[in-house]
Design a protein around this motif. Structure first.
Motif, PDB file in Angstrom:
ATOM      1  N   ASP A 122      14.714   5.557 -12.328  1.00 13.29           N
ATOM      2  CA  ASP A 122      15.872   4.777 -12.138  1.00 13.29           C
ATOM      3  C   ASP A 122      15.893   4.287 -10.779  1.00 13.29           C
ATOM      4  OD1 ASP A 122      15.228   7.616 -11.269  1.00 13.29           O
ATOM      5  OD2 ASP A 122      17.724   7.194 -10.810  1.00 13.29           O
ATOM      6  N   GLU A 123      15.502   4.432 -10.148  1.00 11.30           N
ATOM      7  CA  GLU A 123      14.827   4.476  -8.624  1.00 11.30           C
ATOM      8  C   GLU A 123      13.982   3.044  -8.078  1.00 11.30           C
ATOM      9  OE1 GLU A 123      13.872   7.719  -5.473  1.00 11.30           O
ATOM     10  OE2 GLU A 123      12.531   7.056  -6.518  1.00 11.30           O
ATOM     11  N   TRP A 124      13.637   2.556  -9.709  1.00 11.75           N
ATOM     12  CA  TRP A 124      12.762   1.346  -9.840  1.00 11.75           C
ATOM     13  C   TRP A 124      13.453   0.393 -10.454  1.00 11.75           C
ATOM     14  CZ3 TRP A 124       8.246  -0.277  -8.254  1.00 11.75           C
ATOM     15  CH2 TRP A 124       7.119  -1.313  -8.735  1.00 11.75           C
ATOM     16  N   ASN A 125      14.452   0.540 -11.596  1.00 12.68           N
ATOM     17  CA  ASN A 125      14.792   0.040 -12.071  1.00 12.68           C
ATOM     18  C   ASN A 125      15.880  -0.892 -11.290  1.00 12.68           C
ATOM     19  OD1 ASN A 125      13.626  -0.106 -15.002  1.00 12.68           O
ATOM     20  ND2 ASN A 125      14.880   1.478 -15.409  1.00 12.68           N
ATOM     21  N   ALA A 126      16.657   0.111 -10.396  1.00 11.69           N
ATOM     22  CA  ALA A 126      17.856   0.614  -9.556  1.00 11.69           C
ATOM     23  C   ALA A 126      16.816  -1.026  -7.940  1.00 11.69           C
ATOM     24  CB  ALA A 126      17.877   0.962  -8.342  1.00 11.69           C
ATOM     25  N   LEU A 127      15.899  -0.637  -7.523  1.00  8.31           N
ATOM     26  CA  LEU A 127      14.452  -2.054  -6.750  1.00  8.31           C
ATOM     27  C   LEU A 127      14.726  -3.346  -7.756  1.00  8.31           C
ATOM     28  CD1 LEU A 127      14.315  -1.475  -3.758  1.00  8.31           C
ATOM     29  CD2 LEU A 127      12.520  -0.550  -4.532  1.00  8.31           C
TER      30      LEU A 127
ATOM     31  N   LYS B  16       4.238   4.009 -10.414  1.00  2.00           N
ATOM     32  CA  LYS B  16       3.820   5.795 -10.590  1.00  2.00           C
ATOM     33  C   LYS B  16       3.068   5.169  -9.488  1.00  2.00           C
ATOM     34  CE  LYS B  16       3.950   6.444 -15.682  1.00  2.00           C
ATOM     35  NZ  LYS B  16       3.121   6.458 -17.077  1.00  2.00           N
ATOM     36  N   LYS B  17       2.285   3.984  -8.863  1.00  2.00           N
ATOM     37  CA  LYS B  17       1.399   3.917  -7.778  1.00  2.00           C
ATOM     38  C   LYS B  17       2.481   3.877  -6.635  1.00  2.00           C
ATOM     39  CE  LYS B  17      -1.443   0.824  -5.352  1.00  2.00           C
ATOM     40  NZ  LYS B  17      -1.533  -0.686  -4.705  1.00  2.00           N
ATOM     41  N   PHE B  18       3.183   4.286  -6.890  1.00  2.00           N
ATOM     42  CA  PHE B  18       4.443   4.413  -5.434  1.00  2.00           C
ATOM     43  C   PHE B  18       5.246   5.677  -5.593  1.00  2.00           C
ATOM     44  CE2 PHE B  18       3.409  -0.530  -5.727  1.00  2.00           C
ATOM     45  CZ  PHE B  18       2.346   0.091  -4.454  1.00  2.00           C
ATOM     46  N   ASP B  19       5.322   6.070  -6.882  1.00  2.00           N
ATOM     47  CA  ASP B  19       5.744   7.106  -6.558  1.00  2.00           C
ATOM     48  C   ASP B  19       7.786   6.793  -6.986  1.00  2.00           C
ATOM     49  OD1 ASP B  19       6.202  10.443  -7.052  1.00  2.00           O
ATOM     50  OD2 ASP B  19       6.290  10.892  -4.561  1.00  2.00           O
ATOM     51  N   PHE B  20       7.673   5.999  -7.247  1.00  3.97           N
ATOM     52  CA  PHE B  20       8.996   5.289  -7.920  1.00  3.97           C
ATOM     53  C   PHE B  20       9.115   6.504  -8.967  1.00  3.97           C
ATOM     54  CE2 PHE B  20       8.361   2.312  -5.071  1.00  3.97           C
ATOM     55  CZ  PHE B  20       9.616   2.518  -4.365  1.00  3.97           C
ATOM     56  N   GLN B  21      10.533   6.955  -9.052  1.00  9.47           N
ATOM     57  CA  GLN B  21      11.758   7.424 -10.961  1.00  9.47           C
ATOM     58  C   GLN B  21      11.927   6.102 -11.288  1.00  9.47           C
ATOM     59  OE1 GLN B  21      11.431  10.781 -11.475  1.00  9.47           O
ATOM     60  NE2 GLN B  21       9.763  10.862  -9.852  1.00  9.47           N
TER      61      GLN B  21
ATOM     62  N   ASN C 168       0.599  -1.663  -0.006  1.00  7.23           N
ATOM     63  CA  ASN C 168      -0.354   0.324   0.411  1.00  7.23           C
ATOM     64  C   ASN C 168       0.763   1.424  -0.040  1.00  7.23           C
ATOM     65  OD1 ASN C 168      -2.302  -1.022   0.067  1.00  7.23           O
ATOM     66  ND2 ASN C 168      -1.765  -1.628   2.588  1.00  7.23           N
ATOM     67  N   THR C 169       2.116   1.068   0.394  1.00  7.06           N
ATOM     68  CA  THR C 169       3.143   2.566   0.393  1.00  7.06           C
ATOM     69  C   THR C 169       4.484   1.658   0.000  1.00  7.06           C
ATOM     70  OG1 THR C 169       4.185   1.667   2.724  1.00  7.06           O
ATOM     71  CG2 THR C 169       2.070   2.904   3.238  1.00  7.06           C
ATOM     72  N   ARG C 170       4.888   2.953  -0.647  1.00  2.67           N
ATOM     73  CA  ARG C 170       6.191   3.175  -0.994  1.00  2.67           C
ATOM     74  C   ARG C 170       7.210   2.174  -0.082  1.00  2.67           C
ATOM     75  NH1 ARG C 170       9.985   6.855  -4.012  1.00  2.67           N
ATOM     76  NH2 ARG C 170      11.659   6.737  -4.007  1.00  2.67           N
ATOM     77  N   ASP C 171       6.991   2.518   1.539  1.00  3.85           N
ATOM     78  CA  ASP C 171       8.002   1.811   1.988  1.00  3.85           C
ATOM     79  C   ASP C 171       7.580   0.408   1.976  1.00  3.85           C
ATOM     80  OD1 ASP C 171       9.251   3.626   2.820  1.00  3.85           O
ATOM     81  OD2 ASP C 171       8.373   4.580   5.059  1.00  3.85           O
ATOM     82  N   ASP C 172       6.178  -0.131   1.898  1.00  3.19           N
ATOM     83  CA  ASP C 172       5.978  -1.755   2.328  1.00  3.19           C
ATOM     84  C   ASP C 172       6.603  -2.447   0.498  1.00  3.19           C
ATOM     85  OD1 ASP C 172       4.059  -1.792   4.025  1.00  3.19           O
ATOM     86  OD2 ASP C 172       2.355  -1.318   2.320  1.00  3.19           O
ATOM     87  N   VAL C 173       6.737  -1.018  -1.111  1.00  5.72           N
ATOM     88  CA  VAL C 173       7.561  -1.626  -1.712  1.00  5.72           C
ATOM     89  C   VAL C 173       9.154  -2.389  -1.596  1.00  5.72           C
ATOM     90  CG1 VAL C 173       7.716  -2.467  -4.338  1.00  5.72           C
ATOM     91  CG2 VAL C 173       6.080  -0.921  -3.133  1.00  5.72           C
ATOM     92  N   ILE C 174       9.663  -1.144  -0.428  1.00  7.51           N
ATOM     93  CA  ILE C 174      11.221  -1.183  -0.872  1.00  7.51           C
ATOM     94  C   ILE C 174      11.534  -2.686   0.926  1.00  7.51           C
ATOM     95  CG2 ILE C 174      13.308  -0.163   0.710  1.00  7.51           C
ATOM     96  CD1 ILE C 174      11.672   2.881  -0.328  1.00  7.51           C
TER      97      ILE C 174
END
Length: 575
Positions: free
Chosen positions: A137-142, A130-135, A38-44
């Motif tokens: 390059d951030e998304w690809n690296a993650l 986009k749902k979690f506000d990742f750019q 549900n949040t960006r932190d959940d994905v990380i």
């Protein structure tokens, strides 16, 4: 996504693991990913779940790579450390498919880690950044983090077992196999995954910025795994890839994949502030009283019992000490120097005068220490009275020496009359202890705070040097090794301790293997170096004769896996 009761990868990890990994599953007929994240932190948090598990798995890897090699031993001492003869099985290369949990754990934990990584990879394939506000390059690296970590797990399986199943999806078992695949398939998979990942990962663009990359694969980290893969390709798949190893290693050294630098101090990459050390390419972040696997289950056990009295690092911070592994001896119990070409761990350090690592370990205060070994008497103060550390089972004062025998109450300089020395004749005075990571006092804020250095720049430099040496360029190889080695010796000794052309020492393959051993003592890699130099099965060292054949270059598939998965076949040479 669908939850399957019998996920293929988890079926390969059926035995119980350390408490750090819970393989129990809750079964649901249908679970949507949107309910999880549900949040960006959940994905990380999801992306890095398997990293904590990976950190723990350095423990079984250490034992299966160091104990069958020539530098570290666990002899029987005063009736302890026999454990049914398991440590002798490692030492003598007489293991069977029923050997200790450490081999089981290497198999089980790697597939458990792969399953966790696969779960994250499948989620990234369906989540919308986009749902979690990742750019971008951030998304690809993650999303590449788990693909590289999965390669790290597979590389270890290839190294230890060669013939393993192939699992690349958590959601779709049809992409996985229960049976083993040829080593070439695993090798090629690792190579392609890493090559694809490198451009999408973050690059460490400046010195001094390493702390922000804790537990994170960067371009250099992924490239370093390629170096490991190519350096040992001849063993893994029978194909020489040293030219590729040299190219990637040279690019890392030249800064193509980021800025790194060999530390001026030998202990900087292991110190409490090593997250800022530019020598570290990939490291697992450890913290006292939280997660600190390399202390709590590994290096704390590489010093004598009751060492908290000597270090003043009582259990509140470091946990207990247990005197498990020591250095293979250079002397027999009568005080005569052995003449083995392998092993002789401390003597290999003594070979070059002035090595600062040979000092007895001492806490200097203020986050400083000196020395890398424990030997002789271990003195401390208690209630204002000077005392010496004693053995845990008999009340003799420890007087640790570079030999294995039942010295018990013998004083410093006193030896035994019989040269008999083997894995059953030791005591707690037998063998120097290694202190690679500092054991600071409880009063020192750095106590137990060192991160675990999984990949250091010297590994890449040494791999590059070996590649050059094997194609006849001993001078350039010598310069590369000297770029690391000079920190260990006083400047006025450099001429007599450095390799040509900057010093007087001739570099050959035997010396190269010795230097791998000095630089990476007790870092969990010695077995593959001996194998690559054709010494693992053919070599002779203390209490170890050459093997009858070379089937022990790889470990057996643990019997419990064979009995629970009929698709698996035992490795050659094991009944």
């Amino acid at each position: 996504m669908k939850a399957y009761k019998y996920l293929t990868c988890l079926a390969l990890a059926v035995t119980s693991l350390s408490a750090c990994t819970d393989l129990d599953e809750n079964l649901y007929s249908e679970i949507g990913s949107n309910n999880y994240f549900n949040t960006r932190d959940d994905v990380i948090a999801m992306a890095f779940r398997s990293f904590e598990h990976g950190y723990w798995t350095i423990v079984p890897r250490f034992r299966i790579n160091e104990l069958p090699a020539d530098q570290l031993i666990i002899p029987r001492r005063d009736g302890s450390w026999d454990d049914g003869g398991v440590w002798r099985q490692f030492h003598y290369h007489t293991w069977t498919p029923d050997i200790s949990r450490h081999v089981h754990d290497e198999w089980d934990s790697q597939f458990a880690g792969i399953a966790q990584a696969n779960f994250a990879i499948d989620r990234f394939n369906e989540l919308d950044p986009k749902k979690f506000d990742f750019q971008e390059d951030e998304w690809n690296a993650l999303k590449m983090q788990n693909r590289v970590l999965r390669c790290w797990y597979y590389l270890r399986l290839l190294d230890a077992f060669r013939n393993v199943p192939f699992c690349i999806s958590y959601d779709d078992p049809s992409q996985n196999t229960l049976s083993q695949v040829p080593p070439e398939k695993i090798f090629n998979f690792i190579e392609k995954e890493l090559t694809d990942a490198i451009p999408l990962l973050y690059k460490k663009n400046s010195l001094g910025s390493g702390s922000q990359y804790a537990n994170m694969w960067t371009q250099a980290g992924a490239a370093a795994l390629l170096v490991r893969l190519y350096l040992n390709a001849k063993e893994y798949i029978g194909v020489d890839r040293l030219a590729d190893c040299e190219k990637v290693a040279q690019d890392i050294v030249d800064g193509v994949y980021g800025e790194y630098k060999v530390a001026d101090r030998w202990d900087a990459p292991f110190d409490s502030d090593n997250d800022s050390c530019d020598e570290l390419i990939f490291f697992f972040s450890g913290s006292c009283n939280y997660t600190s696997w390399h202390y709590n289950q590994l290096y704390n056990w590489g010093v004598p019992s009751y060492s908290e009295l000597f270090f003043d690092d009582a259990k509140v911070k470091h946990g207990g000490h247990n005197g498990e592994f020591v250095c293979s001896p250079s002397y027999d119990p009568t005080g005569n120097l052995y003449d083995f070409k392998l092993g002789m761990t401390i003597q290999k350090f003594r070979k070059y005068p002035g090595d600062v690592r040979l000092k007895k370990y001492k806490n200097l205060g203020g986050g400083k220490r000196e020395g890398m070994f424990l030997f002789g008497y271990l003195e401390y103060m208690q209630n204002g009275i000077p005392r010496k550390l004693k053995a845990p089972e008999m009340p003799y004062e420890l007087c640790i020496r570079d030999a294995v025998g039942q010295f018990h109450y013998k004083k410093e300089g006193q030896w035994l009359t019989s040269p008999e020395s083997n894995m059953t004749t030791g005591d707690y005075n037998s063998g120097w202890y290694t202190v690679k990571y500092p054991m600071y006092s409880n009063n020192d804020p750095g106590a137990g705070e060192s991160d675990f250095a999984e990949i250091r720049l010297p590994e890449i430099i040494y791999a590059l040097a070996e590649c050059k040496l094997r194609r006849g360029d001993d001078k350039e190889a010598g310069k590369l090794l000297n770029s690391v080695r000079r920190r260990y010796y006083p400047s006025d000794k450099h001429k007599e301790v450095l390799y040509q052309p900057e010093g007087n020492i001739t570099l050959d393959l035997d010396e190269m293997l010795d230097e791998w051993g000095r630089e990476f003592l007790a870092e969990g890699r010695r077995r593959i170096d001996l194998i690559r130099f054709d010494k693992f099965n053919k070599g002779t060292w203390w209490d170890k004769q050459p093997d009858a054949d070379d089937h022990t270059k790889i470990y057996p598939v643990p019997r419990v896996q064979i009995t629970t998965n009929a698709a698996l076949k035992q490795n050659p040479g094991y009944k």
